[in-house]
Design a protein around this motif. Structure first.
Motif, PDB file in Angstrom:
ATOM      1  N   ASP A 101       0.837  -1.213   0.000  1.00 16.40           N
ATOM      2  CA  ASP A 101       0.000   0.000   0.000  1.00 16.40           C
ATOM      3  C   ASP A 101       0.863   1.250   0.000  1.00 16.40           C
ATOM      4  O   ASP A 101       0.440   2.302  -0.467  1.00 16.40           O
ATOM      5  N   VAL A 102       2.069   1.144   0.548  1.00 16.45           N
ATOM      6  CA  VAL A 102       3.049   2.235   0.552  1.00 16.45           C
ATOM      7  C   VAL A 102       4.418   1.600   0.305  1.00 16.45           C
ATOM      8  O   VAL A 102       4.721   0.531   0.843  1.00 16.45           O
ATOM      9  N   ILE A 103       5.252   2.258  -0.506  1.00 13.25           N
ATOM     10  CA  ILE A 103       6.603   1.771  -0.773  1.00 13.25           C
ATOM     11  C   ILE A 103       7.613   2.750  -0.193  1.00 13.25           C
ATOM     12  O   ILE A 103       7.535   3.964  -0.455  1.00 13.25           O
ATOM     13  N   VAL A 104       8.525   2.236   0.623  1.00  9.65           N
ATOM     14  CA  VAL A 104       9.620   3.050   1.147  1.00  9.65           C
ATOM     15  C   VAL A 104      10.870   2.651   0.370  1.00  9.65           C
ATOM     16  O   VAL A 104      11.452   1.585   0.612  1.00  9.65           O
ATOM     17  N   PHE A 105      11.257   3.487  -0.578  1.00 14.20           N
ATOM     18  CA  PHE A 105      12.435   3.243  -1.401  1.00 14.20           C
ATOM     19  C   PHE A 105      13.650   3.684  -0.596  1.00 14.20           C
ATOM     20  O   PHE A 105      13.864   4.867  -0.354  1.00 14.20           O
ATOM     21  N   THR A 106      14.450   2.720  -0.174  1.00 15.36           N
ATOM     22  CA  THR A 106      15.579   2.998   0.705  1.00 15.36           C
ATOM     23  C   THR A 106      16.857   3.145  -0.108  1.00 15.36           C
ATOM     24  O   THR A 106      17.180   2.289  -0.935  1.00 15.36           O
ATOM     25  N   THR A 137      -2.338   2.628  -7.104  1.00 17.04           N
ATOM     26  CA  THR A 137      -0.877   2.722  -7.146  1.00 17.04           C
ATOM     27  C   THR A 137      -0.360   3.242  -5.809  1.00 17.04           C
ATOM     28  O   THR A 137      -0.851   4.257  -5.304  1.00 17.04           O
ATOM     29  N   PRO A 138       0.595   2.568  -5.213  1.00 16.83           N
ATOM     30  CA  PRO A 138       1.070   2.982  -3.891  1.00 16.83           C
ATOM     31  C   PRO A 138       1.949   4.223  -3.959  1.00 16.83           C
ATOM     32  O   PRO A 138       2.762   4.363  -4.886  1.00 16.83           O
ATOM     33  N   PRO A 139       1.813   5.138  -3.004  1.00 19.99           N
ATOM     34  CA  PRO A 139       2.745   6.268  -2.934  1.00 19.99           C
ATOM     35  C   PRO A 139       4.141   5.774  -2.576  1.00 19.99           C
ATOM     36  O   PRO A 139       4.301   4.768  -1.898  1.00 19.99           O
ATOM     37  N   ILE A 140       5.162   6.498  -3.037  1.00 23.97           N
ATOM     38  CA  ILE A 140       6.556   6.130  -2.768  1.00 23.97           C
ATOM     39  C   ILE A 140       7.196   7.192  -1.882  1.00 23.97           C
ATOM     40  O   ILE A 140       7.078   8.396  -2.149  1.00 23.97           O
ATOM     41  N   ILE A 141       7.837   6.746  -0.823  1.00 19.84           N
ATOM     42  CA  ILE A 141       8.591   7.619   0.075  1.00 19.84           C
ATOM     43  C   ILE A 141      10.047   7.195  -0.010  1.00 19.84           C
ATOM     44  O   ILE A 141      10.354   5.996   0.015  1.00 19.84           O
ATOM     45  N   ILE A 142      10.957   8.150  -0.120  1.00 17.12           N
ATOM     46  CA  ILE A 142      12.376   7.825  -0.196  1.00 17.12           C
ATOM     47  C   ILE A 142      13.015   8.004   1.181  1.00 17.12           C
ATOM     48  O   ILE A 142      12.935   9.086   1.772  1.00 17.12           O
ATOM     49  N   SER A 186      21.413  14.381   0.926  1.00 17.78           N
ATOM     50  CA  SER A 186      20.304  13.498   0.565  1.00 17.78           C
ATOM     51  C   SER A 186      19.297  14.157  -0.378  1.00 17.78           C
ATOM     52  O   SER A 186      18.490  13.462  -1.009  1.00 17.78           O
ATOM     53  N   SER A 187      19.364  15.468  -0.493  1.00 17.23           N
ATOM     54  CA  SER A 187      18.413  16.153  -1.378  1.00 17.23           C
ATOM     55  C   SER A 187      18.595  15.746  -2.846  1.00 17.23           C
ATOM     56  O   SER A 187      17.675  15.912  -3.649  1.00 17.23           O
ATOM     57  N   GLU A 188      19.796  15.206  -3.199  1.00 20.60           N
ATOM     58  CA  GLU A 188      20.004  14.818  -4.597  1.00 20.60           C
ATOM     59  C   GLU A 188      19.079  13.684  -5.026  1.00 20.60           C
ATOM     60  O   GLU A 188      18.875  13.465  -6.218  1.00 20.60           O
ATOM     61  N   PHE A 189      18.503  12.965  -4.065  1.00 28.92           N
ATOM     62  CA  PHE A 189      17.604  11.861  -4.417  1.00 28.92           C
ATOM     63  C   PHE A 189      16.265  12.358  -4.951  1.00 28.92           C
ATOM     64  O   PHE A 189      15.479  11.564  -5.465  1.00 28.92           O
ATOM     65  N   TYR A 190      16.016  13.688  -4.836  1.00 32.41           N
ATOM     66  CA  TYR A 190      14.819  14.246  -5.467  1.00 32.41           C
ATOM     67  C   TYR A 190      14.900  14.122  -6.989  1.00 32.41           C
ATOM     68  O   TYR A 190      13.872  14.178  -7.687  1.00 32.41           O
ATOM     69  N   LYS A 191      16.141  13.930  -7.514  1.00 31.48           N
ATOM     70  CA  LYS A 191      16.306  13.776  -8.963  1.00 31.48           C
ATOM     71  C   LYS A 191      15.566  12.557  -9.496  1.00 31.48           C
ATOM     72  O   LYS A 191      15.238  12.480 -10.675  1.00 31.48           O
ATOM     73  N   LEU A 192      15.321  11.587  -8.607  1.00 30.57           N
ATOM     74  CA  LEU A 192      14.617  10.379  -9.040  1.00 30.57           C
ATOM     75  C   LEU A 192      13.159  10.663  -9.387  1.00 30.57           C
ATOM     76  O   LEU A 192      12.524   9.909 -10.115  1.00 30.57           O
ATOM     77  N   GLY A 193      12.621  11.760  -8.837  1.00 32.07           N
ATOM     78  CA  GLY A 193      11.247  12.147  -9.144  1.00 32.07           C
ATOM     79  C   GLY A 193      10.196  11.181  -8.649  1.00 32.07           C
ATOM     80  O   GLY A 193       9.136  11.029  -9.269  1.00 32.07           O
ATOM     81  N   LEU A 194      10.474  10.534  -7.503  1.00 32.04           N
ATOM     82  CA  LEU A 194       9.535   9.522  -6.991  1.00 32.04           C
ATOM     83  C   LEU A 194       8.742   9.984  -5.777  1.00 32.04           C
ATOM     84  O   LEU A 194       7.634   9.512  -5.550  1.00 32.04           O
ATOM     85  N   GLY A 195       9.291  10.874  -4.980  1.00 35.31           N
ATOM     86  CA  GLY A 195       8.567  11.298  -3.786  1.00 35.31           C
ATOM     87  C   GLY A 195       9.458  12.058  -2.830  1.00 35.31           C
ATOM     88  O   GLY A 195      10.613  12.373  -3.144  1.00 35.31           O
ATOM     89  N   GLU A 196       8.901  12.332  -1.639  1.00 34.55           N
ATOM     90  CA  GLU A 196       9.636  13.076  -0.619  1.00 34.55           C
ATOM     91  C   GLU A 196      10.813  12.246  -0.100  1.00 34.55           C
ATOM     92  O   GLU A 196      10.747  11.023  -0.032  1.00 34.55           O
ATOM     93  N   LEU A 229       8.120   7.740   9.922  1.00 32.73           N
ATOM     94  CA  LEU A 229       6.890   7.050  10.321  1.00 32.73           C
ATOM     95  C   LEU A 229       5.673   7.962  10.147  1.00 32.73           C
ATOM     96  O   LEU A 229       4.599   7.495   9.732  1.00 32.73           O
ATOM     97  N   ASP A 230       5.824   9.244  10.458  1.00 33.93           N
ATOM     98  CA  ASP A 230       4.723  10.189  10.230  1.00 33.93           C
ATOM     99  C   ASP A 230       4.325  10.198   8.755  1.00 33.93           C
ATOM    100  O   ASP A 230       3.130  10.202   8.410  1.00 33.93           O
ATOM    101  N   ALA A 231       5.330  10.202   7.873  1.00 32.35           N
ATOM    102  CA  ALA A 231       5.061  10.225   6.437  1.00 32.35           C
ATOM    103  C   ALA A 231       4.399   8.932   5.975  1.00 32.35           C
ATOM    104  O   ALA A 231       3.481   8.955   5.145  1.00 32.35           O
ATOM    105  N   ILE A 232       4.849   7.801   6.527  1.00 32.73           N
ATOM    106  CA  ILE A 232       4.250   6.511   6.150  1.00 32.73           C
ATOM    107  C   ILE A 232       2.782   6.480   6.555  1.00 32.73           C
ATOM    108  O   ILE A 232       1.908   6.091   5.762  1.00 32.73           O
ATOM    109  N   VAL A 233       2.503   6.865   7.805  1.00 33.30           N
ATOM    110  CA  VAL A 233       1.129   6.834   8.305  1.00 33.30           C
ATOM    111  C   VAL A 233       0.240   7.763   7.489  1.00 33.30           C
ATOM    112  O   VAL A 233      -0.914   7.435   7.164  1.00 33.30           O
ATOM    113  N   ALA A 234       0.774   8.929   7.119  1.00 34.90           N
ATOM    114  CA  ALA A 234      -0.015   9.874   6.323  1.00 34.90           C
ATOM    115  C   ALA A 234      -0.307   9.328   4.927  1.00 34.90           C
ATOM    116  O   ALA A 234      -1.336   9.658   4.325  1.00 34.90           O
ATOM    117  N   ALA A 235       0.604   8.478   4.402  1.00 38.09           N
ATOM    118  CA  ALA A 235       0.441   7.961   3.046  1.00 38.09           C
ATOM    119  C   ALA A 235      -0.442   6.723   2.975  1.00 38.09           C
ATOM    120  O   ALA A 235      -0.910   6.358   1.896  1.00 38.09           O
TER     121      ALA A 235
END
Length: 500
Positions: free
Chosen positions: A98-103, A135-140, A154-164, A180-186
């Motif tokens: 339901d939510v993807i955390v791209f690590t 489609t699940p939201p993606i959090i980086i 870490s801001s350079e990972f915004y280049k991936l264009g996938l999420g916060e 965790l706040d972001a995951i729960v909100a998503a």
């Protein structure tokens, strides 16, 4: 309420398992500095700000170039033989999430492998969209951000264009609350239901490496949940899967000769636990394997019934006896499962040569010979049922869960005090209690005081007079009357002084 699934995905060695353990609050996934440590999907519940979800850890997703070009080194050096299988497991987790955390690794920065994994995510999410699925939201999660420099970078990972992007440290816990706040909100809203306690029957598959635990696990759940390979030691974590088992009748279960069929199907919730292979202590290497074996032991501790797998081609070896002894020490129910029987006899041959054996079902001559071997080597648990199966072909695997459930029922069996006292009286008449220095053992009162396992207390005149052979005699008399299939029973003796 159906729990939402949150999947941790990424390339190997970005700190997914360390972050997973931090988020769930315990060390469940095996952590090691070598890439490719996590191979299967590991999941555990997480509660944050009143919201509960299931967090899923996955093996590192690796582009398949190492398989196409031998000169290209694999990122997952500890799992180079399982690159494709690990990727399949991760893709299944993404399909369910339901939510993807791209690590990603904040210290290493954005790499070509990260971009390749991001492209894989886009394709898989695109497939879900084309199938009409949400489609699940993606959090980086920019992991390993213990210092200020990687946090800023870490801001350079915004280049991936996938999420916060959220800089975090799985080791120190920095930024985990914001993640965790972001995951729960998503997490998409779920219809509210009253939470029910976990009353599922917990069945652990245990045994030496490469006896077929993962193959049997996948066969029982009807899904390829864990990686199956001929290489010993493929499974490194204890993997839990909840299933609803529908039992239309009692056919196939050892220990039930009634032949009665319920008027409607009986549904039982079962948690199946696949574990890492347990080698003899001197062969266990420090680090990952040591933790995996400890995790297997903990799986036995929290199980109700253990399926002890044996390799039909190797017989019963000393390590099988040691594992059985550990299960007995934990007072768990046991079913001995002799796997790979297809390598001993074909199903056609079994069908031609089987003969009914009282209380044991249909057995061939070779099965009876193997059964005698099991009873000799595991003579300290002669009460366990023995099944001959093949996880590869499915031969007699449908007998396993019904038999395990009969064992679990035996663990919860209660006997009235009048029946216990009757058995004691008849036992005393058949075999006089032992004497010592002219003093005879007297049993004043006996009753069952507990279950899981069944526990009996005998009030006697002097505990010193209770010889272990007489204890065994009393246990055998109880089993003659009530079987207690597959479960140990505890006999406690209390003298007059202890009762005061």
């Amino acid at each position: 309420m159906k729990k939402s699934f949150v999947a941790l995905v990424g390339r190997p060695n970005v700190g997914k398992s360390t972050l997973f353990n931090r988020l769930i609050g315990e060390r469940l996934s095996v952590v090691d500095d070598r890439p490719g440590t996590t191979r299967d999907r590991i999941q555990a519940p997480v509660v944050w700000r009143g919201v509960e979800f299931t967090l899923v850890d996955t093996g590192g997703i690796e582009p398949l170039e190492p398989l196409r070009h031998k000169d290209t080194p694999a990122l997952a050096e500890a799992s180079v033989d399982f690159v494709r299988e690990i990727r399949e497991q991760a893709e299944i987790a993404i399909a369910e999430a339901d939510v993807i955390v791209f690590t990603v690794d904040a210290r290493a920065g954005l790499t070509a492998a990260d971009e390749a994994v991001a492209e894989i995510l886009r394709k898989l999410i695109g497939q879900r969209r084309r199938l009409g699925k949400t489609t699940p939201p993606i959090i980086i999660a920019a992991s390993k951000a213990e210092a200020q420099a990687p946090r800023d970078a870490s801001s350079e990972f915004y280049k991936l264009g996938l999420g916060e992007v959220y800089p975090v440290s799985g080791i120190h816990g920095d930024g985990v609350g914001d993640l965790l706040d972001a995951i729960v909100a998503a997490i998409p809203p779920q219809p509210a239901e009253e939470a029910a306690p976990d009353e599922s029957v917990k069945i652990a598959l245990v045994g030496r490496p490469n006896v077929g635990k993962s193959s049997l696990f996948n066969c029982l759940i009807g899904e390829k949940r864990v990686i199956v390979s001929d290489v010993p030691g493929t499974t490194r974590d204890a993997v839990d899967t909840r299933i609803e088992f529908v039992e239309a009748g009692t056919d196939g279960a050892i220990g039930d000769d009634s032949g009665a069929t319920p008027p409607w199907p009986h549904v039982t919730s079962i948690t199946l636990i696949d574990t890492a292979g347990i080698r003899k202590r001197g062969s266990i290497t420090p680090g990952v394997e040591k933790w995996s074996v400890l995790r297997a032991f903990k799986a036995v501790e929290r199980s109700d019934v253990a399926l002890l797998l044996l390799d039909a081609t190797e017989g019963v070896v000393a390590q099988d006896e040691h594992i059985a002894g550990y299960i007995l020490d934990e007072n768990k129910g046991v079913v001995v499962v002799v796997n790979k029987w297809d390598l001993i006899e074909s199903a056609e041959k079994v069908a031609r040569t089987v003969q009914p054996v009282a209380g044991l079902g249909l057995l061939t001559a070779q099965m009876q010979d193997f059964l005698k071997l099991v009873q000799e080597r595991l003579n300290f648990m002669a009460y366990v049922p023995v099944l001959f199966v093949s996880a590869k072909t499915g031969f007699r695997t449908d007998h396993i869960l019904p038999t395990a459930l009969r064992v679990n029922e035996a663990r919860a069996m209660r006997i009235s005090t009048s029946d216990v006292m009757r058995i004691v009286r008849e036992a005393s008449e058949r075999h006089a209690p032992p004497t010592r220095v002219g003093k005879r053992l007297k049993i004043y009162m006996a009753a069952q005081v507990g279950v899981n396992p069944p526990t009996f207390v005998f009030h006697v005149n002097d505990t010193q007079l209770v010889h272990f052979t007489y204890q065994r005699f009393l246990e055998n008399r109880l089993r003659e009357e009530f079987a207690f299939l597959g479960t140990p029973i505890r006999l406690i003796f209390r003298g007059r002084k202890e009762d005061r």
